[in-house]
Design an enzyme around this catalytic site. Structure first.
Site, PDB file in Angstrom:
ATOM      1  N   LYS A  15      28.439  -9.441  45.510  1.00 50.09           N
ATOM      2  CA  LYS A  15      29.899  -9.007  45.398  1.00 50.09           C
ATOM      3  C   LYS A  15      30.878  -8.738  46.596  1.00 50.09           C
ATOM      4  O   LYS A  15      31.828  -9.353  46.418  1.00 50.09           O
ATOM      5  CB  LYS A  15      29.485  -7.500  44.955  1.00 50.09           C
ATOM      6  CG  LYS A  15      28.951  -7.138  43.425  1.00 50.09           C
ATOM      7  CD  LYS A  15      28.491  -6.087  43.186  1.00 50.09           C
ATOM      8  CE  LYS A  15      27.764  -5.155  44.507  1.00 50.09           C
ATOM      9  NZ  LYS A  15      26.440  -5.667  44.622  1.00 50.09           N
ATOM     10  N   GLU A  85      32.762  -1.558  47.201  1.00 49.34           N
ATOM     11  CA  GLU A  85      32.023  -0.403  46.862  1.00 49.34           C
ATOM     12  C   GLU A  85      32.799   0.542  45.976  1.00 49.34           C
ATOM     13  O   GLU A  85      32.783   1.497  46.376  1.00 49.34           O
ATOM     14  CB  GLU A  85      31.300   0.035  48.165  1.00 49.34           C
ATOM     15  CG  GLU A  85      30.408  -1.068  49.055  1.00 49.34           C
ATOM     16  CD  GLU A  85      29.175  -1.207  48.353  1.00 49.34           C
ATOM     17  OE1 GLU A  85      28.885  -0.766  47.399  1.00 49.34           O
ATOM     18  OE2 GLU A  85      28.751  -2.005  49.044  1.00 49.34           O
ATOM     19  N   GLN A  87      32.229   1.782  43.095  1.00 49.00           N
ATOM     20  CA  GLN A  87      31.412   2.698  42.449  1.00 49.00           C
ATOM     21  C   GLN A  87      31.490   4.170  43.120  1.00 49.00           C
ATOM     22  O   GLN A  87      31.436   5.207  42.433  1.00 49.00           O
ATOM     23  CB  GLN A  87      30.123   2.303  42.243  1.00 49.00           C
ATOM     24  CG  GLN A  87      29.131   2.405  43.468  1.00 49.00           C
ATOM     25  CD  GLN A  87      29.219   1.060  44.466  1.00 49.00           C
ATOM     26  OE1 GLN A  87      29.910   0.157  44.061  1.00 49.00           O
ATOM     27  NE2 GLN A  87      28.459   1.042  45.335  1.00 49.00           N
TER      28      GLN A  87
END
Length: 194
Positions: A15, A85, A87
């Site tokens: 990612k 990141e 999330q």
């Protein structure tokens, strides 16, 4: 017309490498990128985004109390926003990114995890599933060859952990991507060993 993108995958699915390659592609075309990441992610340095394959770049740190639409007012010259990141952003911060897309017509590309080590959705990811225009899975594989969907937390002996807080920063020393079947088998095997 700009869009809000959510590109998610299990641990080790590249990612961050994808985010940094995308940043490079925009910059190679003379466009300005506002690269941001949540303040909780300090594994590679507070303001550093770094992939496992060695790509890295400096990013602006976003604390949980920051309003991302308000912060964007300091970056009106950017052509795109890329987050790593994601999330760990709060749902209201995701809403701020949505507002930037809608009101400022700036594309926002969010890279992050879907779920934690117990397969529970992170709040930021949940909100992205609810409001993103485009949702793409970045796939990786389990050691058995099946598609990995679980971010299995492991202890120092390599055993799967099933208790603890939702957030524990770590890399290959703390997590392994697994298919759901292998994850369930590892948990069952460990219970039988007790």
């Amino acid at each position: 017309m700009a869009k809000l993108y959510f590109k998610y995958g299990a641990m080790g699915s590249s990612k961050t490498a994808n985010a940094l390659i995308t940043k490079f592609n925009y910059e190679e075309r003379g466009m300005k990128v506002w690269l941001i990441k949540p303040s909780i992610d300090v594994r590679d340095g507070a303001d550093m985004v770094q992939s496992r394959i060695g790509l890295n770049a400096r990013a602006e740190i976003i604390t949980p109390d920051k309003d991302l639409f308000a912060e964007y007012q300091n970056h009106l010259d950017c052509d795109v926003i890329i987050t790593d990141e994601c999330q760990f952003f709060t749902p209201s911060q995701i809403d701020g990114l949505r507002r930037i897309v809608d009101q400022m017509d700036i594309p926002v590309l969010c890279y992050g995890l879907r779920t934690d080590f117990l397969t529970n959705t992170f709040p930021g990811s949940r909100r992205l599933f609810e409001v993103a225009d485009s949702i793409t899975e970045i796939k990786t594989i389990c050691q058995c060859g099946k598609k990995a969907i679980v971010n299995a937390r492991i202890d120092s002996e390599g055993k799967v952990v099933t208790e603890g807080g939702q957030i524990l920063l770590g890399g290959n020393d703390s997590y392994i991507a697994m298919c759901h079947s292998c994850w369930q088998s590892a948990i069952a095997r460990q219970l039988n060993e007790k």
